[in-house]
Design a protein around this motif. Sequence first.
Motif, PDB file in Angstrom:
ATOM      1  N   SER A   1      35.696 -11.125 120.215  1.00 47.86           N
ATOM      2  CA  SER A   1      35.081  -9.819 120.422  1.00 47.86           C
ATOM      3  C   SER A   1      33.688  -9.759 119.826  1.00 47.86           C
ATOM      4  O   SER A   1      33.347 -10.505 118.897  1.00 47.86           O
ATOM      5  CB  SER A   1      35.941  -8.715 119.805  1.00 47.86           C
TER       6      SER A   1
ATOM      7  N   ASP B   1      39.494 -12.565 118.026  1.00 52.15           N
ATOM      8  CA  ASP B   1      39.854 -11.914 119.286  1.00 52.15           C
ATOM      9  C   ASP B   1      38.721 -12.032 120.307  1.00 52.15           C
ATOM     10  O   ASP B   1      38.694 -11.280 121.281  1.00 52.15           O
ATOM     11  CB  ASP B   1      40.209 -10.437 119.062  1.00 52.15           C
TER      12      ASP B   1
ATOM     13  N   TYR C   1      38.707  -8.221 112.934  1.00 52.77           N
ATOM     14  CA  TYR C   1      38.439  -8.111 114.362  1.00 52.77           C
ATOM     15  C   TYR C   1      37.269  -7.175 114.586  1.00 52.77           C
ATOM     16  O   TYR C   1      37.324  -6.002 114.195  1.00 52.77           O
ATOM     17  CB  TYR C   1      39.671  -7.581 115.095  1.00 52.77           C
TER      18      TYR C   1
END
Length: 129
Positions: free
Chosen positions: A57, A55, A104
């Motif tokens: 991130s 993601d 994630y």
Amino acid sequence: EVQLVESGGGFVQAGGSLRLSCAASGFTFDGYAIGWFRQAPGKEREGVSCISSNDDSTNYGDSVKGRFTISSDNAKKMVYLQMNNLTPEDTGVYYCAAPSFRFYCSGYGWNRRVSYDYWGQGLQVTVSS
């Protein structure tokens, strides 16, 4: 076999900088998450930072926000932790780690030891006052 190998630790004076590297092998790097943890003598292992391509991130522990930066080079299968303005409280053994499932860093558990299945051998970072 998944392998994680850290490098770049050492001794530095307060206010100085170090860059840690984590070389990853044995798993695909096009959908990964890598975390950095550290452990000071007599203390619990603490989540420092995390990066995920799933993601795009990143995440940081409160004690390192604004001072540490995590990054990656997918072609080289490397993850880096740039540590600036180091203090003696940053002293400890630093580990990189990876989960065995899709993960994630923006989600819950990025800084929990139990979220990660593979660990490097760790390296020492010592910051003198």
